[in-house]
Scaffold this active site. Structure first.
Site, short mmCIF file in Angstrom:
data_model
loop_
_atom_site.label_atom_id
_atom_site.label_comp_id
_atom_site.label_asym_id
_atom_site.label_seq_id
_atom_site.Cartn_x
_atom_site.Cartn_y
_atom_site.Cartn_z
CG HIS A 9 -1.89 1.12 1.27
ND1 HIS A 9 -3.23 0.94 1.54
CD2 HIS A 9 -1.75 2.46 1.07
CE1 HIS A 9 -3.86 2.10 1.50
NE2 HIS A 9 -2.98 3.05 1.23
CE LYS A 37 -7.85 1.76 -0.83
NZ LYS A 37 -6.76 2.64 -0.45
CG HIS A 74 -9.95 4.31 3.08
ND1 HIS A 74 -8.76 5.00 3.20
CD2 HIS A 74 -10.73 4.75 4.11
CE1 HIS A 74 -8.81 5.81 4.25
NE2 HIS A 74 -10.00 5.68 4.81
CG ASN A 97 -5.14 8.36 -3.24
OD1 ASN A 97 -4.08 7.85 -3.64
ND2 ASN A 97 -5.23 8.97 -2.08
CG HIS A 117 -5.07 2.09 5.72
ND1 HIS A 117 -6.42 2.05 5.92
CD2 HIS A 117 -4.88 2.80 4.59
CE1 HIS A 117 -7.02 2.72 4.95
NE2 HIS A 117 -6.11 3.17 4.13
CG ASP A 120 -1.72 4.75 4.07
OD1 ASP A 120 -1.78 5.18 2.89
OD2 ASP A 120 -2.51 5.11 4.96
CG HIS A 146 -0.86 7.04 -0.97
ND1 HIS A 146 -2.08 7.13 -1.59
CD2 HIS A 146 -1.09 6.36 0.19
CE1 HIS A 146 -3.01 6.55 -0.84
NE2 HIS A 146 -2.43 6.07 0.24
C1 NCD Z 1 -3.66 8.96 2.06
C2 NCD Z 1 -3.24 10.02 1.02
O1 NCD Z 1 -2.82 11.10 1.42
O2 NCD Z 1 -3.33 9.73 -0.17
N1 NCD Z 1 -3.73 9.56 3.36
C3 NCD Z 1 -3.68 8.94 4.56
O3 NCD Z 1 -3.85 9.61 5.58
N2 NCD Z 1 -3.41 7.68 4.66
C4 NCD Z 1 -4.95 8.32 1.64
C5 NCD Z 1 -5.35 7.12 2.45
O4 NCD Z 1 -4.79 6.03 2.29
O5 NCD Z 1 -6.26 7.25 3.26
ZN ZN Z 2 -3.36 5.02 1.65
#
Ligand code: NCD
Ligand code: ZN
Length: 355
Positions: free
Chosen positions: A17, A103, A140, A45, A178, A251, A19
């Site tokens: 996971h 997702k 999520h 996202n 998460h 995450d 970003h």
């Molecule tokens: C994530 C993001 O900023 O893309 N933020 C977070 O607090 N984890 C999105 C997510 O996984 O909820």
């Molecule tokens: Zn995330």
């Protein structure tokens, strides 16, 4: 003088996971993943979100362009599910080997999730078809109605949405992303099949007090929110248990500091630079270093039906603390690195063979 006092070699880890964002942020943050991990599940996202296979291909190419030549790293692309997602496009993406998961974000649950799913029952038909594709649905798991207490949103989601969904489509393979509560950990552990969960390093380290120590601490604000200490302890127990149902998803979610240190700050913790050292520290403290490989390198690959990585990572505990960056710079902006609140003694490096 720095001395090695203990070592352990594990299969090279994966991040289930992650970003990475796009453009300048992508360019700066990617190396922290591509140097340490074999693969990562890339969250879709973006703004606009990655909804179609073509968008996923374009995003994958952007990522591949920025991977340093000496790194051996494979981004595993995912699609952002909407109520209008096209099942034929998803099927095509899976067949081509470009799409590894879909997702589900409840609309409005987190960063760039406005186009997510408003009513899960509206995507049941789509999810039924996805259950035949051999890829997992990543969730999520937070309810979004504003009347629900922010600390209860995960539990409400599990009760009101996840349990009915699993009853309705038992063959759908799900990853509850998460997880942050004892209730979720117990639910995943007790479920018989087709359910696993990712756990982040930060939810193993901070509890909800961490956001408010002597003032408001935006760099510990993420979604789902960290919960009470009892939940953190339950997550540690789950992660270090060796159960194949739990695996690492950092995450890691970079945001510019000025957007976090803000009257309406963004949710997300950027942890990839020190995630593995933090995890070795936690597993050592729990006397569970022999379970580390399952959590970071074996369980996730198995759940996704992928082979484990061929090469290895060697962790070495030093007798002096490791220097870690507090921030990274992106042009004139900065991104704060997760501060675990303790010194890190575990270094790690990639090695070809175990011995
Ligand atoms: C994530 C993001 O900023 O893309 N933020 C977070 O607090 N984890 C999105 C997510 O996984 O909820
Ligand atoms: Zn995330």
């Amino acid at each position: 003088m720095t001395k090695v006092i203990q070592t352990i070699a594990v299969r090279k880890p994966d991040d289930w996971h992650l970003h990475l964002r796009t453009g300048r942020i992508l360019k700066e943050v990617l190396k922290y993943s591509s140097s340490n991990f074999g693969r990562a599940i890339i969250m879709p996202n973006l703004d606009p979100p990655v909804v179609t296979t073509q968008q996923a291909k374009n995003y994958c190419n952007q990522i591949l362009d920025f991977i340093p030549k000496e790194h051996d790293f494979k981004p595993l692309m995912t699609l952002f599910l909407t109520e209008d997602s096209d099942i034929r496009d998803i099927e095509e993406g899976v067949k081509e080997g470009i799409i590894n998961a879909v997702k589900l974000y409840p609309a409005g649950a987190t960063t760039n999730s406005e186009n997510g799913v408003r009513n899960i029952s509206k995507v049941y038909k789509l999810l039924e078809k996805i259950s035949f594709l051999g890829i997992p649905l990543l969730i999520h798991g937070e309810a979004t109605q504003s009347k629900i207490d922010v600390f209860d949103r995960e539990s409400v989601f599990v009760t009101e949405s996840l349990i009915p969904l699993r009853k309705r489509i038992p063959n759908l393979r799900i990853v509850l992303e998460h997880i942050t509560t004892k209730d979720s950990a117990d639910y995943v552990l007790d479920s018989d099949q087709n359910l696993a969960a990712t756990i982040t390093p930060h939810h193993l380290i901070i509890n909800r007090n961490s956001m408010f120590i002597g003032g408001i601490r935006p760099h510990y604000y993420c979604l789902p929110l960290a919960k009470r200490e009892l939940h953190r302890l339950a997550l540690i127990k789950a992660a270090t248990s060796g159960s194949s149902k739990f695996f690492l998803g950092t995450d890691s979610a970079p945001h510019f500091d000025h957007l976090k240190e803000n009257a309406c700050g963004c949710a997300g913790i950027f942890s990839t630079p020190n995630a593995l050292s933090c995890l070795a520290h936690i597993f050592e403290q729990e006397l569970a270093l022999e379970k580390l490989e399952k959590f970071i390198s074996l369980n996730g690959a198995r759940y996704y039906g992928l082979p484990v990585n061929k090469s290895y990572t060697k962790f070495s505990k030093m007798n002096t603390p490791k220097e870690t960056p507090k921030k990274i710079n992106v042009g004139e902006n900065s991104i704060t690195v997760f501060d675990p609140g303790f010194s890190l003694f575990w270094e790690h490096k990639n090695i070809r063979d175990k011995n």
